[in-house]
Design a protein around this motif. Structure first.
Motif, PDB file in Angstrom:
ATOM      1  N   ASP A  76      34.789 -77.671 -24.591  1.00  0.00           N
ATOM      2  CA  ASP A  76      35.609 -76.484 -24.188  1.00  0.00           C
ATOM      3  C   ASP A  76      37.185 -76.914 -24.167  1.00  0.00           C
ATOM      4  O   ASP A  76      38.036 -76.410 -24.889  1.00  0.00           O
ATOM      5  CB  ASP A  76      35.148 -75.465 -23.154  1.00  0.00           C
ATOM      6  N   VAL A  77      37.271 -77.740 -23.261  1.00  0.00           N
ATOM      7  CA  VAL A  77      38.715 -78.317 -23.164  1.00  0.00           C
ATOM      8  C   VAL A  77      39.248 -79.056 -24.356  1.00  0.00           C
ATOM      9  O   VAL A  77      40.404 -78.949 -24.589  1.00  0.00           O
ATOM     10  CB  VAL A  77      38.839 -79.257 -21.844  1.00  0.00           C
ATOM     11  N   GLY A  78      38.316 -79.838 -24.903  1.00  0.00           N
ATOM     12  CA  GLY A  78      38.803 -80.355 -26.195  1.00  0.00           C
ATOM     13  C   GLY A  78      39.188 -79.260 -27.076  1.00  0.00           C
ATOM     14  O   GLY A  78      40.349 -79.502 -27.955  1.00  0.00           O
ATOM     15  N   THR A  79      38.700 -78.421 -27.367  1.00  0.00           N
ATOM     16  CA  THR A  79      38.952 -77.397 -28.435  1.00  0.00           C
ATOM     17  C   THR A  79      40.047 -76.588 -27.813  1.00  0.00           C
ATOM     18  O   THR A  79      41.138 -76.239 -28.663  1.00  0.00           O
ATOM     19  CB  THR A  79      37.770 -76.246 -28.276  1.00  0.00           C
ATOM     20  N   LEU A  80      40.253 -76.216 -26.606  1.00  0.00           N
ATOM     21  CA  LEU A  80      41.403 -75.601 -26.124  1.00  0.00           C
ATOM     22  C   LEU A  80      42.696 -76.542 -26.053  1.00  0.00           C
ATOM     23  O   LEU A  80      43.859 -76.044 -26.530  1.00  0.00           O
ATOM     24  CB  LEU A  80      41.208 -75.172 -24.736  1.00  0.00           C
ATOM     25  N   ALA A  81      42.462 -77.817 -25.747  1.00  0.00           N
ATOM     26  CA  ALA A  81      43.547 -78.775 -25.828  1.00  0.00           C
ATOM     27  C   ALA A  81      44.004 -79.028 -27.219  1.00  0.00           C
ATOM     28  O   ALA A  81      45.269 -79.052 -27.484  1.00  0.00           O
ATOM     29  CB  ALA A  81      43.179 -80.048 -25.376  1.00  0.00           C
ATOM     30  N   THR A  82      43.180 -78.923 -28.352  1.00  0.00           N
ATOM     31  CA  THR A  82      43.550 -79.136 -29.637  1.00  0.00           C
ATOM     32  C   THR A  82      44.222 -78.024 -30.198  1.00  0.00           C
ATOM     33  O   THR A  82      45.402 -77.965 -30.807  1.00  0.00           O
ATOM     34  CB  THR A  82      42.413 -79.243 -30.463  1.00  0.00           C
ATOM     35  N   GLU A  83      43.733 -76.702 -29.819  1.00  0.00           N
ATOM     36  CA  GLU A  83      44.579 -75.526 -30.442  1.00  0.00           C
ATOM     37  C   GLU A  83      45.941 -75.533 -29.479  1.00  0.00           C
ATOM     38  O   GLU A  83      46.989 -75.192 -30.117  1.00  0.00           O
ATOM     39  CB  GLU A  83      43.776 -74.329 -29.733  1.00  0.00           C
ATOM     40  N   LEU A  84      46.045 -75.780 -28.430  1.00  0.00           N
ATOM     41  CA  LEU A  84      47.173 -75.940 -27.713  1.00  0.00           C
ATOM     42  C   LEU A  84      48.137 -76.995 -28.228  1.00  0.00           C
ATOM     43  O   LEU A  84      49.362 -76.692 -28.470  1.00  0.00           O
ATOM     44  CB  LEU A  84      47.021 -76.201 -26.015  1.00  0.00           C
ATOM     45  N   ALA A  85      47.580 -77.937 -28.295  1.00  0.00           N
ATOM     46  CA  ALA A  85      48.559 -79.091 -29.002  1.00  0.00           C
ATOM     47  C   ALA A  85      48.940 -78.723 -30.274  1.00  0.00           C
ATOM     48  O   ALA A  85      50.015 -79.232 -30.770  1.00  0.00           O
ATOM     49  CB  ALA A  85      47.693 -80.402 -28.956  1.00  0.00           C
ATOM     50  N   SER A  86      48.076 -78.341 -31.135  1.00  0.00           N
ATOM     51  CA  SER A  86      48.563 -77.541 -32.555  1.00  0.00           C
ATOM     52  C   SER A  86      49.431 -76.514 -32.483  1.00  0.00           C
ATOM     53  O   SER A  86      50.599 -76.665 -33.115  1.00  0.00           O
ATOM     54  CB  SER A  86      47.238 -77.112 -33.290  1.00  0.00           C
ATOM     55  N   LYS A  87      49.680 -75.813 -31.451  1.00  0.00           N
ATOM     56  CA  LYS A  87      50.398 -74.944 -31.123  1.00  0.00           C
ATOM     57  C   LYS A  87      51.913 -75.300 -30.822  1.00  0.00           C
ATOM     58  O   LYS A  87      53.177 -75.015 -31.140  1.00  0.00           O
ATOM     59  CB  LYS A  87      50.215 -73.579 -30.195  1.00  0.00           C
TER      60      LYS A  87
END
Length: 186
Positions: free
Chosen positions: A141-152
């Motif tokens: 979950d953190v990976g998914t959130l971090a990826t989305e955040l980093a993408s943004k």
């Protein structure tokens, strides 16, 4: 003859007052001998036999009483011996029962402790498994959130799995390092 005549005759010597006549002595001696012979021949053996039987019965009774007394003393000694043995056996049985009860209690405690240890180990394994599952889920979950955040933040897509994995691992490592330094400071 009246009393004065007998008294007068004695005084003049015709009738001796204290000495009986000779024929009375002879006939009395003959009767005494016949009676003594008859008593000695017939009655005395019967009396002797009766007295001997009575003496034998008395002696037999005394012997029986002595034997009974000896048997009673022997029985009393045997009874005392049996009583001592019974008391010793009862004490042994009590001690055996006490030892057996102690062993049963110790065995039950050991089984309870082993069961508690087994339950504790099972619970600990379950907790560890749940913790690992939670860590894996959290990491994903953190990976998914971090990826989305980093993408943004970066503005570019991080859809590449290898890049995404590196970014997530670096983020988690930094998060763990900051958590350790915070824990050390406290």
């Amino acid at each position: 003859m009246d009393a004065t005549t007998i008294l007068a005759a004695t005084v003049d010597g015709t009738y001796p007052l204290l000495r009986p006549a000779t024929y009375d002595i002879v006939w009395s001696a003959v009767c005494f001998a016949i009676i003594a012979f008859a008593l000695g021949k017939y009655a005395l053996p019967v009396f002797t036999k009766i007295l001997d039987e009575r003496t034998a019965k008395i002696e037999a009774g005394l012997n029986f009483a002595d034997e009974a007394k000896a048997m009673a003393e022997t029985a009393a000694v045997e009874q005392e011996q049996l009583l001592r043995e019974a008391r010793a056996e009862a004490a042994h049985v009590r001690d055996s029962a006490r030892n057996e009860a102690t062993a049963i209690v110790a065995e039950a405690r050991a089984k309870a402790a082993a069961e508690a240890e087994r339950v504790l180990e099972a619970a600990q394994r379950q907790i560890d498994a749940e913790r690992q599952a939670a860590a894996v889920t959290l990491r994903a979950d953190v990976g998914t959130l971090a990826t989305e955040l980093a993408s943004k933040i970066v503005g570019e897509s991080l859809e590449d799995v290898a890049r995404q994995s590196r970014v997530v691992d670096r983020f988690l490592d930094e998060l763990e390092a900051s958590a350790l330094t915070t824990a050390k400071e406290k």
